[in-house]
Scaffold this motif. Structure first.
Motif: not given
Length: 117
Positions: A49-60
């Motif tokens: 999931r995109k968190e901001s213009d330059t960061s993501i959140h990855i869920m496993v």
């Protein structure tokens, strides 16, 4: 070099590297998961999931089909915990971090060779 990329490329590279690293954790969690019916082990997913213009959140973790995985992981009043996610992180976390870093470097090098930097 990473910061000189457009935010769209940064997100693309983070997502690719993150998914490759998360695959290690997903596979380890699936190996650790209890196999009463096999549904829990077979339901391990990776979501980004995109968190901001330059960061993501990855869920496993388990898919919605195996929603009960959180109860297996942490236990309930009537059932003791049978963790499979946290041990996966303990066992493969360092390796996943190394894979992430290596994959990100590869993506940046490819961009450099294509003249995107």
């Amino acid at each position: 070099m990473f910061n000189t990329l457009s935010s769209k490329l940064q997100l693309t590279f983070l997502r690719r590297a993150g998914r490759r690293a998360a695959e290690l954790l997903r596979d380890e969690a699936a190996r650790n998961a209890p196999r009463d019916s096999g549904t829990l082990a077979d339901s391990m997913t990776i979501k980004t999931r995109k968190e901001s213009d330059t960061s993501i959140h990855i869920m496993v973790g388990p898919s919605k089909k195996a929603f009960y995985g959180r109860f297996v992981e942490t236990g309930t009043k009537k059932m003791s915990a049978n963790p499979f996610l946290f041990p996966a992180l303990d066992n493969k976390g360092d390796e996943a971090a190394a894979v992430f870093a290596n994959e990100l470097v590869k993506e940046i090098e490819k961009a450099f060779q294509k003249g995107l930097l």
